[in-house]
Design an enzyme around this catalytic site. Structure first.
Site, short mmCIF file in Angstrom:
data_model
loop_
_atom_site.label_atom_id
_atom_site.label_comp_id
_atom_site.label_asym_id
_atom_site.label_seq_id
_atom_site.Cartn_x
_atom_site.Cartn_y
_atom_site.Cartn_z
N LYS A 1 -2.08 1.23 -1.70
CA LYS A 1 -1.44 2.15 -0.75
C LYS A 1 0.03 1.78 -0.53
CE LYS A 1 -4.37 1.21 2.52
NZ LYS A 1 -5.21 0.30 1.72
N THR A 2 0.27 0.51 -0.30
CA THR A 2 1.64 0.09 -0.06
C THR A 2 2.47 0.29 -1.33
OG1 THR A 2 0.87 -1.47 1.60
CG2 THR A 2 3.07 -1.84 0.73
N GLN B 1 -9.60 -0.89 8.32
CA GLN B 1 -8.71 -2.00 8.65
C GLN B 1 -8.00 -1.80 9.98
OE1 GLN B 1 -6.47 -3.90 5.31
NE2 GLN B 1 -7.15 -2.11 4.17
N ARG C 1 -8.13 -10.01 1.71
CA ARG C 1 -6.83 -10.59 1.40
C ARG C 1 -6.89 -11.42 0.12
NH1 ARG C 1 -4.43 -7.15 2.90
NH2 ARG C 1 -6.45 -6.26 3.35
N ASP D 1 3.30 3.19 6.70
CA ASP D 1 2.26 2.28 6.18
C ASP D 1 1.36 1.86 7.34
OD1 ASP D 1 0.83 0.76 4.40
OD2 ASP D 1 2.39 -0.72 4.02
N GLU D 2 0.13 1.42 7.05
CA GLU D 2 -0.81 0.94 8.07
C GLU D 2 -0.98 1.98 9.19
OE1 GLU D 2 -2.38 -1.88 7.60
OE2 GLU D 2 -1.09 -3.14 6.35
P1 ATP Z 1 -4.00 -3.19 1.98
O1 ATP Z 1 -5.01 -2.18 2.40
O2 ATP Z 1 -4.54 -4.57 2.03
O3 ATP Z 1 -2.68 -3.02 2.66
P2 ATP Z 1 -2.94 -1.75 -0.26
O4 ATP Z 1 -3.85 -0.61 -0.48
O5 ATP Z 1 -1.68 -1.50 0.42
O6 ATP Z 1 -3.76 -2.93 0.42
P3 ATP Z 1 -1.30 -2.94 -2.29
O7 ATP Z 1 -0.90 -4.13 -1.53
O8 ATP Z 1 -0.33 -1.85 -2.47
O9 ATP Z 1 -2.67 -2.37 -1.70
O10 ATP Z 1 -1.83 -3.36 -3.72
C1 ATP Z 1 -2.75 -4.41 -3.88
C2 ATP Z 1 -2.44 -5.17 -5.17
O11 ATP Z 1 -2.78 -4.38 -6.27
C3 ATP Z 1 -0.98 -5.50 -5.30
O12 ATP Z 1 -0.87 -6.78 -5.89
C4 ATP Z 1 -0.47 -4.41 -6.21
O13 ATP Z 1 0.66 -4.83 -6.91
C5 ATP Z 1 -1.65 -4.20 -7.13
N1 ATP Z 1 -1.71 -2.84 -7.69
C6 ATP Z 1 -1.74 -1.68 -6.99
N2 ATP Z 1 -1.81 -0.63 -7.84
C7 ATP Z 1 -1.83 -1.12 -9.09
C8 ATP Z 1 -1.90 -0.54 -10.41
N3 ATP Z 1 -1.97 0.76 -10.58
N4 ATP Z 1 -1.90 -1.38 -11.45
C9 ATP Z 1 -1.85 -2.72 -11.28
N5 ATP Z 1 -1.78 -3.32 -10.09
C10 ATP Z 1 -1.76 -2.55 -8.99
MG MG Z 2 -0.89 -2.28 2.21
#
Ligand code: ATP
Ligand code: MG
Length: 734
Positions: A42-43, A260, A606, A229-230
């Site tokens: 997402k981030t 979350q 995490r 975000d969040e």
């Molecule tokens: P959270 O809910 O914990 O905030 P999130 O959904 O925001 O998580 P991110 O932090 O954006 O997730 O991504 C999680 C990990 O996965 C990061 O290390 C990111 O670089 C990696 N990632 C995300 N998308 C891809 C992709 N398409 N290919 C490879 N790695 C990815």
């Molecule tokens: Mg995130």
């Protein structure tokens, strides 16, 4: 709709996105919600979307508004966007709600009766102001402490309620039904002072937007794209702010995960995310299902856990990183052993090539960090505490230590000055200056000057009496140094000084944690021979804090860990007495339990490669030893995802899964089928045949008599520590 021609080769910054991520990034127009589980990117989507808007020239940096949950997250995001678009990122409006709202308010302060250089008051000042109002209104601040009134006002502000709009809210009962009136007076006072508090930043923005169509139009024109975000942890005021800003362009992109949402206790409304589609008709919803962060077992463990929540949308997550290491589940004897265990594992990881920066320890309650900090310092493992100060640097700990320092060393002016009016006892700055003057003139300490001055008429009567009480208190405490045990003395000092009471009366969300820290501090004293030895230890610890090496392990609360990721994550203290936190259950019942479970889920998710859950059989909470059973969350983890380590002599014959209907629960071992050999014979695992009435000895609690015995557990009335539940394996017949 996606604006990319299908056949075109993707620019580099878009290449490492999966199809739904790419869809979310390139569907730039209209409301969009990315509702997806942890680690699904997402981030990453948010960051890439910002880059995409700039690269495709849909917007200049200055036309993009992006909201993050912390300043740290904003800095990280800025850095990553700069990697694609370079310095232009600087013009972006990127930050927390508070930071962004403050920036807007500075430009239009006069519209709400402030000058552009208004001050943002910290919590102490806010409370002081309310106290003055209570006094002016003749409201008994013993009965209605300023902090209680302050907390009520803060929650109203979270909900976007200005004084006129509070109406008949039940929280208004506070202060004899005059809370709303006090709120209005408080707002007036703030204006006179050309000041505002954190809640005001958003509320004033709202007032301006609602009353000045021209100003709102300016921002509508400016912010073509808004990203958040969040989103699951926004409160009502933040939601209203976003809504009004996005009204015109409708280009609002929010990313979040209902599983979350962990800030309900601070006014966050998970409902904001659940009703996005209703509030923004025609919104596009993108779901991401591939988790890129965690390996298979960790993800399954987290998904299995959160499946126990009822209030959730539910989602499927998968990872290409099948298998991997299972989640280590490790019982320990007590907090100290837990710290030894974690530190040992960290050293083993280091030997295997893991960087400390890839390791985190996530605790439920702030007081838990102390034992880890002590152990890390002892072993020389560099660490940092994220989202808050190290244990001995926390406000309440410094205050308490200042009291101890003055007792041990009456000439310690810095310490004395810190606490002379903390808690507030009516010794104002003017009185302190008088003391300082005399001290300087005579070359004596502040305390000595206080001792002298109370025999004169230099101070006004009220202040003089207050100073005299402090002087007498310290004299009395010092006289006890020889006689009383130093931990008892410490507790006495904190109670008699009114310091503990100050926090007990504090109704802010931080107060209970501060009280826990104080209890933990008193408990920590037990490990030292006397107060001077303890103070010596503290100064060494603080010195250690000064040299900050580059590679450090991270220690933080689960709340502070949102959005972060680490290779190895330690999750200590998964015990019923601690997690789910009893306070959350008391205050919010089933809802509170679900928020705690989301917190556990945030913790597990995490971890990239390794997660370690541990729980202690005995935990000192509020300074008292409590026997504990493993957290219900442990038994909610799917067993096939776990690697359960047993500890000789603990939990009877070690914890094991006991099937009970559909539920699996950690149970106490069956004594007839010992699981553990070895050390078990040293410290446990013997059949003692203890029966009620027998006298026993326990290492921590001393001598006592058995009241009841059942399957390896005993209830013992100890001579000094009272009734305790202990493990049979840890007592001896006396
Ligand atoms: P959270 O809910 O914990 O905030 P999130 O959904 O925001 O998580 P991110 O932090 O954006 O997730 O991504 C999680 C990990 O996965 C990061 O290390 C990111 O670089 C990696 N990632 C995300 N998308 C891809 C992709 N398409 N290919 C490879 N790695 C990815
Ligand atoms: Mg995130």
């Amino acid at each position: 709709m996606s604006d990319l021609p299908e056949s075109a080769a993707l620019p580099a910054y878009l290449r490492n996105l999966n199809p739904p991520q790419l869809d979310a990034v390139t569907s730039t127009e209209g409301p969009l919600l990315v509702l997806a589980g942890a680690g699904t990117g997402k981030t990453r989507v948010l960051i890439t979307r910002v880059c995409h808007l700039m690269v495709t020239r849909k917007a200049f940096a200055g036309q993009i508004l992006a909201v993050t949950f912390t300043n740290k997250a904003a800095a990280e995001m800025r850095h990553r966007i700069a990697g694609v678009v370079g310095d232009t990122v600087e013009a972006m409006w990127l930050g927390t709600f508070h930071a962004l709202a403050a920036r807007i308010l500075r430009r239009h302060a006069e519209l709400v009766g402030l000058k552009p250089n208004f001050t943002i008051l910290d919590q102490d000042d806010q409370i002081r102001l309310i106290k003055q109002l209570l006094q002016a209104e003749n409201i008994d601040d013993k009965k209605w402490p300023a902090r209680v009134v302050h907390a009520v006002i803060e929650r109203w502000k979270d909900r976007g309620l200005t004084p006129e709009r509070v109406g008949a809210d039940p929280a208004g009962e506070v202060a004899g039904g005059r809370a709303a009136q006090l709120y209005a007076m408080y707002q007036d006072r703030l204006k006179t002072l050309n000041a505002c508090d954190f809640g005001d930043l958003l509320l004033h923005n709202l007032t301006i937007f609602q009353t000045r169509a021209d100003v709102l139009a300016e921002y509508h024109k400016r912010f073509r794209y808004i990203l958040v975000d969040e989103y699951q942890d926004t409160n009502v005021a933040q939601y209203m702010w976003l809504r009004i800003l996005a009204q015109h362009s409708r280009n609002l992109c929010c990313v979040g995960d209902d599983d979350q949402s962990i800030y309900g206790w601070r006014g966050a409304e998970v409902g904001n995310i659940l009703r996005f589609e209703k509030d923004f008709p025609g919104a596009k919803i993108v779901r991401l299902e591939q988790n890129y962060r965690s390996s298979g077992h960790i993800l399954s463990a987290a998904s299995g856990l959160i499946a126990h929540n009822r209030a959730r949308l539910g989602k499927t997550l998968w990872t290409a990183a099948e298998g991997g290491e299972k989640v280590t589940v490790r019982p320990v004897w007590d907090g100290e052993q837990e710290a030894v265990y974690v530190a040992d594992e960290i050293e083993a990881l280091q030997r295997a090539g893991e960087k400390l920066g890839d390791i985190a320890i996530l605790v439920r309650a702030g007081f838990q960090t102390r034992e880890f900090e002590e152990r890390f310092i002892a072993l020389g493992i560099p660490y940092r505490v994220i989202g808050g100060p190290r244990f001995y640097e926390r406000e309440e700990i410094r205050d308490a230590i200042a009291y101890f320092r003055v007792i041990v060393q009456p000439d310690d002016d810095l310490a004395f000055e810190r606490i002379i009016n903390k808690p507030r006892r009516g010794i104002g700055e003017a009185s302190v200056q008088t003391l300082r003057r005399l001290a300087r003139a005579r070359g004596i300490s502040l305390l000595a000057s206080a001792e002298t001055i109370v025999t004169t008429d230099e101070l006004k009567t009220a202040a003089r009496n207050a100073v005299r009480r402090v002087v007498d208190d310290f004299a009395r405490w010092r006289a006890q140094v020889e006689r009383a045990h130093h931990t008892e003395l410490a507790a006495t000092v904190l109670d008699e000084s009114g310091y503990t009471r100050m926090w007990q009366e504090d109704k802010s969300p931080e107060a209970p944690g501060k009280l826990e820290n104080l209890k933990e501090l008193v408990a920590a004293l037990e490990e030292y021979d006397d107060l001077p030895a303890f103070l010596e230890h503290v100064s060494l610890v603080m010195e250690n804090a000064e040299a900050a090496p580059a590679d450090m392990a991270s220690l933080m609360t689960l709340h502070a860990a949102k959005g972060l990721e680490f290779n190895s994550v330690f999750l200590p203290g998964w015990e019923e007495v601690l997690f789910p936190h009893p306070r959350a259950l008391d205050e919010k019942g089933a809802e509170g339990l679900e928020e705690e479970r989301r917190l556990a889920h945030v913790g597990l998710t995490r971890a990239r490669r390794r997660a370690y859950v541990s729980f202690a059989a005995n935990r000192r909470i509020h300074g008292m030893w409590q026997s504990s059973v493993p957290s219900r969350f442990v038994s909610e983890l799917p067993p096939e995802t776990l690697d359960v380590k047993s500890e000789p002599g603990l939990w009877g014959d070690g914890p094991q899964f006991a099937a009970g209907g559909n539920e699996r629960a950690f149970g106490y071992g069956n004594r007839r089928a010992p699981l553990i050999e070895g050390r078990a014979t040293e410290i446990g695992g013997r059949g003692l045949d203890l029966a009620p009435g027998m006298r026993v000895f326990h290492q921590k609690f001393g001598y006592g008599r058995v009241v009841a015995a059942e399957s390896g557990k005993l209830e013992v009335e100890f001579e000094h520590s009272g009734l305790k539940h202990v493990m049979e394996s840890f007592v001896e017949k006396a």
